[in-house]
Design an enzyme around this catalytic site. Sequence first.
Site, short mmCIF file in Angstrom:
data_model
loop_
_atom_site.label_atom_id
_atom_site.label_comp_id
_atom_site.label_asym_id
_atom_site.label_seq_id
_atom_site.Cartn_x
_atom_site.Cartn_y
_atom_site.Cartn_z
N GLU A 207 3.81 -3.86 14.93
CA GLU A 207 5.24 -4.00 14.70
C GLU A 207 6.01 -3.37 15.86
O GLU A 207 5.45 -2.60 16.65
CB GLU A 207 5.60 -3.31 13.39
CG GLU A 207 5.00 -4.03 12.20
CD GLU A 207 5.27 -3.33 10.90
OE1 GLU A 207 6.27 -2.61 10.81
OE2 GLU A 207 4.47 -3.51 9.97
N VAL B 225 -5.38 -3.11 0.23
CA VAL B 225 -6.42 -2.55 1.10
C VAL B 225 -7.28 -3.70 1.62
O VAL B 225 -7.80 -4.50 0.84
CB VAL B 225 -7.32 -1.55 0.35
CG1 VAL B 225 -8.39 -0.98 1.29
CG2 VAL B 225 -6.51 -0.43 -0.27
N LYS C 7 0.83 -1.22 0.00
CA LYS C 7 0.00 0.00 0.00
C LYS C 7 0.85 1.26 0.00
O LYS C 7 0.45 2.28 -0.55
CB LYS C 7 -0.95 0.01 1.19
CG LYS C 7 -0.30 -0.23 2.53
CD LYS C 7 -0.80 -1.52 3.10
CE LYS C 7 -0.06 -1.93 4.36
NZ LYS C 7 -0.45 -3.24 4.81
N GLY D 201 1.60 -10.08 18.04
CA GLY D 201 2.06 -9.99 16.65
C GLY D 201 1.17 -9.12 15.77
O GLY D 201 1.31 -9.12 14.55
N LYS E 90 -4.14 3.45 2.55
CA LYS E 90 -5.28 2.68 2.05
C LYS E 90 -6.40 3.60 1.57
O LYS E 90 -7.07 3.31 0.56
CB LYS E 90 -5.77 1.74 3.15
CG LYS E 90 -4.75 0.64 3.44
CD LYS E 90 -5.01 -0.05 4.75
CE LYS E 90 -4.03 -1.21 4.98
NZ LYS E 90 -4.09 -1.73 6.35
N1 LIG Z 1 1.40 -9.06 6.79
C1 LIG Z 1 0.17 -8.72 6.49
O1 LIG Z 1 -0.80 -9.12 7.15
C2 LIG Z 1 -0.08 -7.85 5.28
C3 LIG Z 1 -1.41 -7.55 4.92
C4 LIG Z 1 -1.66 -6.76 3.79
C5 LIG Z 1 -0.59 -6.27 3.06
N2 LIG Z 1 0.69 -6.56 3.45
C6 LIG Z 1 1.79 -6.02 2.66
O2 LIG Z 1 2.48 -7.12 2.08
C7 LIG Z 1 3.84 -6.79 1.91
C8 LIG Z 1 4.70 -7.86 2.58
O3 LIG Z 1 4.40 -7.87 3.97
P1 LIG Z 1 4.92 -9.06 4.91
O4 LIG Z 1 4.21 -8.87 6.21
O5 LIG Z 1 4.82 -10.35 4.22
O6 LIG Z 1 6.47 -8.64 5.09
P2 LIG Z 1 7.66 -9.49 5.77
O7 LIG Z 1 7.12 -10.61 6.59
O8 LIG Z 1 8.58 -8.50 6.42
O9 LIG Z 1 8.42 -10.15 4.52
C9 LIG Z 1 9.20 -9.41 3.63
C10 LIG Z 1 9.97 -10.38 2.72
O10 LIG Z 1 10.61 -9.58 1.73
C11 LIG Z 1 11.99 -9.97 1.66
N3 LIG Z 1 12.77 -8.76 1.31
C12 LIG Z 1 12.70 -7.53 1.88
N4 LIG Z 1 13.53 -6.70 1.26
C13 LIG Z 1 14.15 -7.42 0.29
C14 LIG Z 1 15.14 -7.12 -0.69
N5 LIG Z 1 15.68 -5.90 -0.77
N6 LIG Z 1 15.52 -8.11 -1.52
C15 LIG Z 1 14.99 -9.34 -1.45
N7 LIG Z 1 14.05 -9.69 -0.54
C16 LIG Z 1 13.64 -8.73 0.31
C17 LIG Z 1 12.35 -10.50 3.04
O11 LIG Z 1 13.45 -11.36 2.91
P3 LIG Z 1 14.25 -11.93 4.20
O12 LIG Z 1 13.24 -12.80 4.94
O13 LIG Z 1 15.35 -12.74 3.65
O14 LIG Z 1 14.66 -10.74 4.98
C18 LIG Z 1 11.04 -11.21 3.40
O15 LIG Z 1 11.05 -12.49 2.81
C19 LIG Z 1 4.03 -5.39 2.50
O16 LIG Z 1 3.93 -4.44 1.47
C20 LIG Z 1 2.84 -5.26 3.43
O17 LIG Z 1 2.43 -3.92 3.62
C21 LIG Z 1 0.96 -7.34 4.53
#
Ligand SMILES: NC(=O)c1ccc[n+]([C@@H]2O[C@H](COP(=O)([O-])OP(=O)(O)OC[C@H]3O[C@@H](n4cnc5c(N)ncnc54)[C@H](OP(=O)(O)O)[C@@H]3O)[C@@H](O)[C@H]2O)c1
Length: 374
Positions: free
Chosen positions: A194, A134, A107, A191, A209
Amino acid sequence: MSGSPLRVAVLGAGTVGREVVHALLDRRDELASADGASLVLSAVAVRNVERAVAAGYPASMVSDAPAHLVADPDIDVVVELMGGDEPAHTLIAAALSMGKSVVTANKHVVAHHGAELEATARRTGGVLRFEAAVGGGIPVLGPLATDLAANRVERIRGIVNGTTNFILTAMTDPASPFEFEAALAEAQRLGYAEADPSGDVEGLDAVNKLVILARLAFDAWLDPAAVATRPDGADGPAGPGITTVSLADQQDARRAGRIIRLVATASAGDDGEIQAAVLATALPLESALGRTSGVRNRIEVDAVPVGRIGFDGPGAGGAATSSAVLGDLMAIARGAGSTWGARPSATGPTGDPVTRPDRPVLIAASGIRYPIDD
Ligand SMILES: NC(=O)c1ccc[n+]([C@@H]2O[C@H](COP(=O)([O-])OP(=O)(O)OC[C@H]3O[C@@H](n4cnc5c(N)ncnc54)[C@H](OP(=O)(O)O)[C@@H]3O)[C@@H](O)[C@H]2O)c1
């Protein structure tokens, strides 16, 4: 199934990416539609390759060079699930400039760079889909852009941040109401928040959003920095988002039959002026938004001729969010275009959104004037 398989690179295998990768590996047949191309996972980008291989990802697929995957002519679809501004923004822009299809849940990038990315996609014929950005697993952008296309949206509003809604719900738990700091600590323990919760509690995540919802509702990209987040205005006693909502203020609201929740609202005036704000708002306890508790999200659209539509469900979490990401992938496999569908082009950022100056308020003992809404 028809056409050549689409080769997919997933950038990021964290909370959401992990679910998407597993689904593409384990449920490939279920995700194939009769009238679309098949989806083949070709590569996964992470920062820590060793950790990903140890976690069971095929070594031949894992890379720490997302830019190489984006540039690879053998990759048709890029799924960006890394989060943050850079390098995600540049990678998405690069894929679109090559005419590739992109799915993202980011987002921040869509809200801050949406106008530029939309212009690139329209120029190159690339596809940009971002349903997961969103409401996590709640399908709301697709319906806005397609099923509700015959309507004029008057207002769109919602509870779009599960972290702040969890905290505000914990503060109003009749059994053991928490003060803000204790509720935040509980959200972090579970959890839901953050380590650095500022983007959530100051309302910035909800602003992102709202900017995306407004793009689909009003065909304008708003400047996120111009969306108000302080109920009393820039000079008032209230801080941004929910940072100054106290237990005492929640109790004052309850005595008035209300509950304070963080509500993102955008509406369009007859003159086309867009009003947008993300404000701690006093809602009736028994309203659908007032009853939306914990980490759930709810988005309401008031439109003519349909009336009010509500979208309710899990606004975050890896599994729920993967539903939206995979739905976007399947849409691309069927040949669907970008999330904005047939809506007119939106350039921007447009003129600053304004906040309604004359909204009725609930004045809490703290002196904060919370806008009230139905
Ligand atoms: N979590 C939710 O509930 C949720 C809901 C809606 C939207 N989102 C969105 O979805 C996206 C991902 O969220 P998430 O919670 O899944 O994040 P996350 O758990 O922090 O995972 C991020 C992943 O991206 C990898 N990464 C980060 N920077 C990188 C780079 N420069 N090169 C290669 N790999 C990289 C990390 O690798 P490493 O593990 O090796 O560090 C990790 O595997 C975000 O935009 C978030 O806003 C999340």
